[in-house]
Design an enzyme around this catalytic site. Structure first.
Site, PDB file in Angstrom:
ATOM      1  N   ALA A   1       0.805  -1.196  -0.150  1.00 33.81           N
ATOM      2  CA  ALA A   1       0.048   0.054  -0.026  1.00 33.81           C
ATOM      3  C   ALA A   1       1.005   1.364   0.113  1.00 33.81           C
ATOM      4  CB  ALA A   1      -0.952  -0.037   1.177  1.00 33.81           C
TER       5      ALA A   1
ATOM      6  N   PRO B   1       3.174   4.376  -0.640  1.00 33.44           N
ATOM      7  CA  PRO B   1       2.839   5.453   0.332  1.00 33.44           C
ATOM      8  C   PRO B   1       1.348   5.891   0.718  1.00 33.44           C
ATOM      9  CG  PRO B   1       3.605   6.551  -1.860  1.00 33.44           C
ATOM     10  CD  PRO B   1       3.352   5.095  -2.080  1.00 33.44           C
TER      11      PRO B   1
ATOM     12  N   LYS C   1      -3.388   4.984  -3.248  1.00 35.08           N
ATOM     13  CA  LYS C   1      -4.471   4.258  -3.614  1.00 35.08           C
ATOM     14  C   LYS C   1      -5.421   3.958  -2.573  1.00 35.08           C
ATOM     15  CE  LYS C   1      -1.575   2.305  -7.448  1.00 35.08           C
ATOM     16  NZ  LYS C   1      -0.395   3.023  -7.107  1.00 35.08           N
TER      17      LYS C   1
ATOM     18  N   ASP D   1      -1.151  -3.716  -5.905  1.00 34.43           N
ATOM     19  CA  ASP D   1      -0.250  -3.193  -6.668  1.00 34.43           C
ATOM     20  C   ASP D   1       1.136  -3.770  -6.397  1.00 34.43           C
ATOM     21  OD1 ASP D   1       1.282  -1.062  -7.950  1.00 34.43           O
ATOM     22  OD2 ASP D   1       0.719   0.462  -6.610  1.00 34.43           O
TER      23      ASP D   1
ATOM     24  N   CYS E   1       3.335  -0.948 -12.146  1.00 33.08           N
ATOM     25  CA  CYS E   1       3.621   0.166 -12.937  1.00 33.08           C
ATOM     26  C   CYS E   1       4.944  -0.283 -13.803  1.00 33.08           C
ATOM     27  CB  CYS E   1       4.184   1.327 -12.368  1.00 33.08           C
ATOM     28  SG  CYS E   1       5.463   1.107 -10.975  1.00 33.08           S
TER      29      CYS E   1
END
Length: 446
Positions: free
Chosen positions: A262, A264, A267, A334, A387
């Site tokens: 999670a 920084p 999201k 993520d 990413c």
């Protein structure tokens, strides 16, 4: 560390901005440290008004490093190695200023030469002065020699990966070499996107809307202190394509939601903007990075359960939750990745990442995916995001997961994708956003 290099974290006196920039660049290139860590650790050592210059030099040098290195090879007879590496990095700083900033040449040279004193390398003062002034005299001829071939400004291994994956690889490389725009995410709990755009206009800040309903693109970047009600949680700085995470997850009030990896916290806060009454668990393996999650939650005036834990070992951290037999309605993963989609924002990635890193990252992603799938409710949703622009971390990873898990079904995404593709890959060439990949998975009930 070398004789001429101060430990950045232990500095207690102000140094020249150019000296600090040279120290930072040395630590990126020789020690594999990231700008996102080094600059916050050193910003107290420069005057507030000089911080933008420090950032510009450090990020800029990393962006165009191969070109600067070629120029130095033309100007310096013997490579500056070992204890003299700091002088090499100072020359990188000087050349970047002369080529890419509006600082008058004489002032740029003088500041870099004076930085040798701060670095306790005064006996290289003449060398630094001579190299930079020779560059100014011979600049036109030198640049013709250096630039006679098309340079990617990327490491060869990454260029080869991009060539294998994308016919338009040159466009991706070119996009990576430009500074990114500043994107805002408007908190829909406080203002509509159009209303906030009006607030910006009243402050003389121009912004454009995007396909993403929460996003605004600033025509010129500004300090966050200039953004209306930023500290009250009205808006966040987040890339337009990163903003799709919470929107595609589609959280609902009352649900138990896991934001894995999670930190920084951008999201996490977006999930709570979309579903303020959801119970969100923000998980990250790095305790120091969770501080940023707490800070972002406080600024946004939100609450979440923040846990330090390893996503590959759910049993170790689930016990920290009050619920028994925990399973999540939705999971946002993520995943740790090569970050090859955000090179525009973090140009040091080009030099920090190695080809050998990719297989280890792919293995870790697979391990996390499989572990978190076990704590997802039947009919629950897991949104996989990276990413990265490398297929082995993205579509190929999900293809393998679908093969190995018969209870996993790929859900459609609201984007026009190539027929038969798995998930959706944003590229930094498309909409002004960064490179991101998304795949939405449902746990089907047998």
């Amino acid at each position: 560390m070398q004789k001429f290099v101060k430990n950045v974290k232990k500095q207690t006196v102000l140094l020249s901005t150019r000296a600090i920039a040279a120290q930072i660049i040395l630590q990126v290139l020789d020690q594999g440290k990231s700008l996102s860590t080094l600059i916050p650790d050193t910003q107290h050592q420069v005057k507030t008004q000089d911080l933008p210059l420090l950032q510009e030099i450090c990020f800029g040098v990393c962006r165009v490093l191969p070109r600067l290195e070629l120029i130095i090879k033309q100007l310096v007879d013997k490579p500056l190695k070992g204890k003299t590496r700091i002088v090499h990095c100072l020359l990188l700083v000087g050349l970047y200023q002369l080529l890419y900033t509006r600082i008058p040449a004489h002032a740029a040279v003088d500041e870099v030469v004076n930085a040798t004193t701060a670095l306790k390398a005064e006996h290289f003062r003449g060398l630094v002065n001579g190299v930079l002034r020779r560059f100014l005299r011979e600049q036109e001829t030198l640049l013709v020699k250096v630039d006679k071939h098309w340079h990617t400004l990327h490491p060869d291994w990454l260029v080869n990966r991009l060539k294998e994956a994308y016919p338009n690889w040159r466009e991706i490389v070119e996009a990576n070499n430009h500074k990114p725009p500043m994107w805002l995410r408007v908190n829909q709990q406080k203002n509509s996107t159009e209303t906030y755009r009006t607030l910006l206009a009243e402050q003389g800040i121009e912004a454009e809307k995007a396909d993403n309903p929460c996003a605004l693109r600033l025509l010129q970047p500004v300090a966050v202190s200039q953004l209306p009600a930023f500290h009250e949680g009205a808006v966040s700085v987040q890339d337009v394509n990163a903003q799709w995470s919470a929107l595609l997850l589609a959280p609902e009030n009352g649900e138990l939601i896991l934001d894995a990896c999670a930190a920084p916290g951008g999201k996490t806060t977006h999930i709570l903007e979309q579903a303020p009454q959801a119970h969100v668990v923000a998980l990250d393996v790095e305790a120091t990075r969770l501080k940023r999650v707490h800070e972002n939650l406080a600024r946004m005036q939100q609450q979440a359960t923040v846990i330090c834990g390893d996503a590959t070992q759910p049993a170790q951290w689930l016990k920290q939750l009050s619920e028994s037999a925990v399973q999540f309605d939705r999971i946002l993963l993520d995943a740790p990745c090569s970050a090859t989609g955000v090179i525009r924002r973090h140009p040091d990635i080009k030099w920090l990442r190695q080809a050998s890193d990719i297989s280890a990252l792919v293995a870790l992603q697979k391990q996390i995916l499989q572990a978190l799938w076990t704590v997802l409710k039947p009919n629950g949703i897991l949104l996989y995001a990276t990413c990265s622009v490398l297929p082995e971390e993205n579509a190929l990873q999900i293809e393998q997961f679908l093969t190995n898990n018969v209870d996993a079904k790929l859900e459609p995404l609201p984007f026009t994708a190539v027929e038969g593709s798995v998930g959706y890959q944003f590229l930094p060439t498309e909409n002004g956003g960064d490179g991101f990949y998304y795949a939405k998975l449902r746990k089907v009930v047998s």
